[in-house]
Enzyme design. Structure first.
Site, PDB file in Angstrom:
ATOM      1  N   HIS A  55      -0.530  -6.347  77.463  1.00  0.00           N
ATOM      2  CA  HIS A  55      -0.079  -7.567  78.119  1.00  0.00           C
ATOM      3  C   HIS A  55       1.444  -7.700  78.092  1.00  0.00           C
ATOM      4  O   HIS A  55       2.043  -8.164  79.059  1.00  0.00           O
ATOM      5  CB  HIS A  55      -0.708  -8.784  77.435  1.00  0.00           C
ATOM      6  CG  HIS A  55      -0.387 -10.088  78.089  1.00  0.00           C
ATOM      7  ND1 HIS A  55      -0.955 -10.487  79.275  1.00  0.00           N
ATOM      8  CD2 HIS A  55       0.455 -11.081  77.730  1.00  0.00           C
ATOM      9  CE1 HIS A  55      -0.486 -11.669  79.615  1.00  0.00           C
ATOM     10  NE2 HIS A  55       0.371 -12.058  78.695  1.00  0.00           N
ATOM     11  N   HIS A 104      -4.029 -16.109  83.063  1.00  0.00           N
ATOM     12  CA  HIS A 104      -4.555 -16.589  81.788  1.00  0.00           C
ATOM     13  C   HIS A 104      -6.076 -16.489  81.873  1.00  0.00           C
ATOM     14  O   HIS A 104      -6.804 -17.453  81.664  1.00  0.00           O
ATOM     15  CB  HIS A 104      -4.096 -18.018  81.500  1.00  0.00           C
ATOM     16  CG  HIS A 104      -3.510 -18.182  80.133  1.00  0.00           C
ATOM     17  ND1 HIS A 104      -3.773 -19.243  79.318  1.00  0.00           N
ATOM     18  CD2 HIS A 104      -2.668 -17.387  79.417  1.00  0.00           C
ATOM     19  CE1 HIS A 104      -3.109 -19.116  78.178  1.00  0.00           C
ATOM     20  NE2 HIS A 104      -2.432 -17.992  78.222  1.00  0.00           N
TER      21      HIS A 104
END
Length: 751
Positions: A55, A104
């Protein structure tokens, strides 16, 4: 537990460390040892594990993302490109806009409300860190089938989280998408976009120059929520049995973030900020390493000074915590009193936790012991870079060969229209968007269900000089198209967002993207990813719109089943005069209805094939970027000259859905004659580079000449008026019946 200091790490080289539990591979851990010349301390291991996560480091995607730079078109508007918290473009009259979209996804499945809410909060802070006032948000949402229990659990919480956080901040939600597809069951996509405005000579960057300058942590206190949250959740395969290992999702406080916004803006106005970084994924680890790496090269931090909500937190936990509503600033010693006074005015806690050095090292202490001593660039910029193997999926050829040509054509096109118009994907999203405040602050010019959102600039910024300019934004993506052909699918997503901005009369300027894919360790997924990036980079070069930044979201799968590859593209455009904007649909009777562009028999990945037959196969619509560019030029010039009364892009569901939505926009019907010989193709094909427009009869000749000059096909369809959508010889549906089908789709499922 003994404090794991640098001295102790040197004395205990063989002590076992839980690097695998933190997501690090054997070779990655060994590389850290080589960099440091010893084993890392627990705190150093925490930093490297989150900073080298998928990420944060983009270790599987970097080799492909470089194309956005090497193929970037020349752009006079681009002020800040990739590599910063968000891209910045010049929108004229001394103003700049900064915008970005991020994911998200996994946190929103674990805890829908907080996952989605903190997704909004995080992207807003990215915009704040560029020196801008956030002025609007958008969201691109994808869920499993609308009738699935999983969707009924996740969707209401996600929408509530977005609504709660954005409404509390006072930010209008001006657009986005809500899409349903079985491939997203167990792995929804929650992609949040924010846009901000600033004077173009007041851009802030994430850098820590000047030895002796102070490092200030301000905003909310650090807690145990979200320890390793986004950095870990988004960097591994997502399986139901991993529930016990999932870190806590971050908990948001929008009221603190609202104070933080106003505090930051006053700090910028007072010119007391040298560099600034938000604390998102990887928290203090990310902010300190990135600021130091981009500055003079060194920083010294006392972790005992970090304000805590939970005094029992260990240093490793402080470094990995992703508690929300926090920022880190670099401030000169002389400006510290003014900085602290402004924070105190806004009731924002602020603490000096360290200072900038020129040592080339990031040094952190705890209880007087050195627990971190690393070269910051090795964590921030020099993580592993993988050239993952990739190859075309085994069933790709068979998928492409199984085209929609074999599907039976409908006998009743009226029924087909109503079925599609009342389906979850094409039905009204008012059930969702009514929970968002689209007009707070009074600067929204266009919002959902318009093709793109639009904001006026001058009134969006208190004290701004008067200007007629505005910005327009749209997000689009189509996972089915990308599954059939990821190269073309990414280009079609860009084309649709580009076209949606253009139909408002704005000129597309720049691109942000959120690339949602399965596991990068799967060669078939990496093929999809590499093709999508290549397609997007090529298309941006042709259309002349640079990629300013974005987000890669991997591991979007449950077990071994990946989602459809889903590149979501955001396009920002500018319009010289918001009074010249073009609204979606038919505003009044007596207008000529025109179809722009060329229609072909293209049903691969279409809503008709998906909704009516549950079929996915064949090839997506052809991409014609030159046609998209010409269409956008026609629409922008026509809007500026006041030739258009209404416009609407053609995409999902084709001309039939565009006509129905145009009638529904203000309850004005139309009577049209189809231009081709095949009514089904004319109505439901999803050919790209097309738009539906309406013009006054006295403006037709000028508009037609404009189309000829730009070589954009223009077909006359008929006239607006009446209380029904009438397609001569094909169907006749009262607007009231269209509205009933359109508005009942989501309430029928969600209540």
């Amino acid at each position: 537990m003994a404090l794991d200091s640098v001295k102790r790490a040197q004395e205990t080289p063989e002590e076992r460390q839980p690097y695998a539990e933190l997501g690090m591979k054997d070779d990655e851990y060994q590389r850290v040892r080589e960099i440091l010349g010893r084993r890392p301390t627990g705190s150093e291991l925490a930093i490297y594990s989150v900073m080298w996560s998928e990420h944060c480091s983009y270790k599987s995607s970097k080799v492909h993302l470089r194309q956005f730079g090497t193929k970037a078109p020349e752009s006079e508007a681009l002020l800040v490109g990739m590599g910063e918290n968000a891209g910045v473009v010049d929108v004229g009259d001394g103003w700049a806009a900064t915008f970005k979209i991020e994911s998200h996804n996994h946190p929103s499945y674990v805890e829908p409300h907080q996952g989605a809410a903190t997704g909004v909060g995080g992207i807003v802070r990215d915009i704040m860190s560029m020196g801008a006032r956030p002025v609007a948000v958008m969201d691109s949402l994808r869920f499993g089938g609308a009738d699935q229990p999983d969707t009924r659990r996740v969707l209401p919480g996600v929408v509530e989280g977005i609504s709660h956080y954005g409404n509390c901040l006072g930010l209008p939600n001006i657009g986005g998408e809500v899409v349903f597809d079985p491939c997203y069951i167990g792995n929804p996509l929650v992609n949040a976009l924010c846009v901000g405005l600033l004077r173009k000579d007041q851009i802030k960057l994430a850098t820590a120059p000047g030895p002796g300058n102070k490092v200030v942590l301000f905003g909310a206190r650090t807690g145990a929520d979200g320890i390793g949250g986004a950095s870990v959740l988004a960097s591994a395969t997502f399986e139901d049995e991993s529930q016990a290992k999932r870190p806590a999702v971050q908990v948001g406080d929008p009221f603190m973030e609202k104070l933080l916004i106003e505090c930051c803006l006053e700090l910028y106005q007072a010119d007391v900020v040298v560099g600034i970084q938000d604390l998102g994924a990887a928290g203090v680890s990310c902010a300190t390493t990135e600021l130091a790496a981009k500055g003079t090269g060194g920083m010294r931090v006392d972790l005992n000074l970090v304000p805590l909500r939970d005094p029992s937190l260990r240093p490793e936990e402080i470094l990995m915590s992703e508690s929300q509503e926090r920022m880190m600033a670099v401030v000169t010693p002389d400006d510290i009193p003014a900085f602290m006074a402004i924070c105190d005015k806004w009731d924002v806690p602020a603490t000096v936790i360290g200072e900038v050095t020129d040592s080339g090292r990031l040094v952190m202490t705890w209880d007087g012991e050195v627990i971190v001593d690393i070269p910051p660039g090795t964590a921030a910029d020099e993580g592993p870079v993988y050239e993952r193997p990739f190859h075309e999926p085994a069933g790709q050829a068979a998928l492409n060969a199984d085209g929609p040509e074999r599907l039976p054509r409908p006998a009743d096109l009226r029924e087909t229209l109503l079925t599609l118009l009342g389906s979850p994907n094409l039905g009204s999203k008012e059930w969702v968007t009514s929970q968002y405040d689209r007009y707070v602050r009074g600067n929204t010019v266009l919002a959902q269900p318009a093709d793109a959102g639009m904001l006026r600039i001058s009134e969006a910024m208190p004290g701004a000089e008067e200007t007629t300019r505005g910005i327009a934004l749209a997000t689009d993506g189509n996972g089915r198209y990308a599954r059939l052909d990821p190269y073309s699918g990414a280009q079609l997503a860009l084309s649709e967002a580009y076209r949606n901005v253009a139909v408002t009369g704005a000129k597309p300027l720049a691109v942000t993207n959120c690339l949602n894919f399965g596991s990068p360790e799967d060669p078939e997924v990496m093929w999809q990813f590499s093709e999508a990036v290549r397609g997007l980079a090529d298309a941006c070069r042709t259309l002349g719109v640079p990629v300013t930044g974005g987000n890669v979201s991997f591991y979007n799968q449950t077990g071994s089943t990946a989602i459809n590859p889903t590149p979501v593209i955001g396009v920002l455009g500018v319009i010289d005069d918001v009074a010249r904007r073009v609204r979606s649909g038919f505003p009044e009777a007596g207008l000529r209805v025109l179809l722009l562009g060329e229609t072909r028999e293209e049903f691969g990945g279409s809503e008709w094939a998906h909704v009516v037959h549950g079929h996915l196969g064949g090839l997506p619509p052809q991409v014609n970027l030159e046609a998209e560019r010409a269409l956008a030029a026609v629409l922008a010039e026509a809007a500026a000259r006041g030739l258009l009364e209404g416009s609407h892009d053609l995409s999902d569901g084709g001309l039939a859905i565009a006509l129905a939505e145009a009638c529904l926009s203000r309850g004005v019907g139309c009577t049209v004659t189809l231009p081709g010989e095949d009514a089904f193709t004319d109505l439901f094909s999803e050919s790209a580079a097309r738009a539906l427009v309406c013009v006054r009869p006295d403006a037709f000749d000028a508009f037609a000449e404009l189309c000829v000059r730009h070589e954009v096909p223009c077909s006359g369809l008929g006239l607006t008026g009446g209380d029904a959508l009438v397609v001569e010889g094909v169907l006749d549906v009262p607007v009231a019946e269209l509205r009933e089908a359109h508005t009942s789709a989501l309430p029928r499922v969600f209540g």
